[in-house]
Write a protein that holds these residues in place. Sequence first.
Motif, mmCIF file in Angstrom:
data_model
loop_
_atom_site.group_PDB
_atom_site.id
_atom_site.type_symbol
_atom_site.label_atom_id
_atom_site.label_comp_id
_atom_site.label_asym_id
_atom_site.label_seq_id
_atom_site.Cartn_x
_atom_site.Cartn_y
_atom_site.Cartn_z
ATOM 1 N N LEU A 46 0.858 -1.186 0.000
ATOM 2 C CA LEU A 46 0.000 0.000 0.000
ATOM 3 C C LEU A 46 0.893 1.234 0.000
ATOM 4 O O LEU A 46 1.776 1.364 0.852
ATOM 5 N N THR A 48 0.629 5.430 0.003
ATOM 6 C CA THR A 48 -0.251 6.592 0.102
ATOM 7 C C THR A 48 0.538 7.858 -0.213
ATOM 8 O O THR A 48 1.666 8.038 0.234
ATOM 9 N N ILE A 136 -8.611 4.243 5.978
ATOM 10 C CA ILE A 136 -7.941 3.315 5.065
ATOM 11 C C ILE A 136 -7.550 2.040 5.804
ATOM 12 O O ILE A 136 -7.784 0.923 5.332
ATOM 13 N N TRP A 251 3.191 -0.899 4.126
ATOM 14 C CA TRP A 251 2.559 0.395 3.882
ATOM 15 C C TRP A 251 3.665 1.438 3.798
ATOM 16 O O TRP A 251 4.366 1.673 4.776
ATOM 17 N N ILE A 300 -1.383 -1.130 -4.211
ATOM 18 C CA ILE A 300 -2.543 -0.244 -4.070
ATOM 19 C C ILE A 300 -2.012 1.149 -3.768
ATOM 20 O O ILE A 300 -1.218 1.326 -2.845
ATOM 21 N N THR A 302 -3.158 5.185 -3.113
ATOM 22 C CA THR A 302 -4.316 6.049 -2.859
ATOM 23 C C THR A 302 -3.878 7.271 -2.069
ATOM 24 O O THR A 302 -2.688 7.505 -1.866
ATOM 25 N N ILE A 329 -8.234 5.845 -6.135
ATOM 26 C CA ILE A 329 -7.562 4.604 -5.726
ATOM 27 C C ILE A 329 -7.097 3.879 -6.983
ATOM 28 O O ILE A 329 -7.860 3.739 -7.945
ATOM 29 N N VAL A 331 -5.393 0.141 -8.180
ATOM 30 C CA VAL A 331 -5.052 -1.237 -7.784
ATOM 31 C C VAL A 331 -4.366 -1.892 -8.976
ATOM 32 O O VAL A 331 -4.956 -1.996 -10.056
ATOM 33 N N VAL A 353 -10.626 0.029 1.056
ATOM 34 C CA VAL A 353 -9.241 -0.365 0.773
ATOM 35 C C VAL A 353 -8.814 -1.557 1.637
ATOM 36 O O VAL A 353 -8.218 -2.520 1.142
ATOM 37 N N MET A 357 -7.492 -5.307 0.477
ATOM 38 C CA MET A 357 -6.205 -5.921 0.830
ATOM 39 C C MET A 357 -6.419 -7.334 1.388
ATOM 40 O O MET A 357 -5.724 -8.279 0.999
#
Length: 383
Positions: A46, A48, A136, A251, A300, A302, A329, A331, A353, A357
């Motif tokens: 992930l 961000t 999230i 993340w 992912i 976002t 978003i 993917v 989200v 996952m």
Amino acid sequence: MAIYVLSSSGRRYQIGAIAAFMLCAACLVVPVPATAKNLATRNVILVTLDGVRPQEFFNGMDADIAASEEDSGIDEIDVVRKRYWRDSPEARREALMPNFWKTLAPMGVVLGNASKGSVVQVRNDQWFSYPGYSEILTGQAQPDVRSNDIVRYPHVTVLQYLRDEMKLRPTQVAQIGSWEGFEVAASSVDGAFFMNGAYDSVPAPLSTPEMDRLVGLRTQVMELWEESSNDVLTTRIALAYVEKHKPRVLWLGLSQSDDWAHARRYDRLLDYLHLADQLLLDLWTTLQSMGQYRDRTTLIITTDHGRGLTPKDWIDHDSTIPGSGDIWIAVIGPDTPDRGEAGAAATVHQSDVAATMVALLGLDWRTFNPNTGPPIADAFAVP
Ligand SMILES: [Zn+2]
């Protein structure tokens, strides 16, 4: 081509092209089963990007903001135009984020371009960072998260859930980020897995000379605001961590987009997005060069919130500023159809989200949090 539908009485009706399109768009939204089967994904990453508006993400440079030096803070408009202004939204976004739009997006689905009928919104009513990251990671808006104070909340995150459910070692789940808030948003408890905040060093047993060098540099490079560190160095630390510890769930939280926007420097924001685009490609290329990740990893990408819509308020975001709740978003991975930008679809939420996952890793998202948003249907092939 004539398209027909059957009425409940079995009578056949011809329908118009627009109606047929709407019917087919609706047909594509097939709920993801509680436990998706036959998936290739073994790792989920992930990423961000803090406070990146759908407007720049889908349309590139905004002419209305750039029109006034007072509104944009642009120093040399000719340079900015040459770099990022093109005649169509598609050409502008490719000038801004070429790697994402030409290489990554075609391998997955990108949701949130409202002008194409794809809407992604946050469910929380705060429209700033911590409530967004909490939504999230916990799969729902958390009403008690109402400030960006660097504190932990008691809500179990998807990172904690995946570590427990997949019986992973603490190093196999990782949070690495440029803002102090990421570390507390990642987990309801200290030490649940590897966490690396804005200026944290990496503990000696886990570190490498490369990581030590990078965290040293990160303490020296001055950023606009004190509580954030440099995204390039943070990404390099993450890549070094991936190579050393091969996390199954990571993340990576980047933050400088929000800083440049608050500083009303549209030129620096655009340059930053161009740089972040390179970081995304570097991450993907590193993953695809490693056996554990190649063709078995879903990325992912976002953002935590949108921002204002006008040349005056694009720099800010909160519950009083329209546009702050609009997000996007992406993917990208082996289980997601190669669709690129999504067209008309049901509204997707930030709270979807986490379930996405969980479902990508073949687990039952309802056991994570029965109140979470459902997995994003467009991220999965129609069974
Ligand atoms: Zn902000």
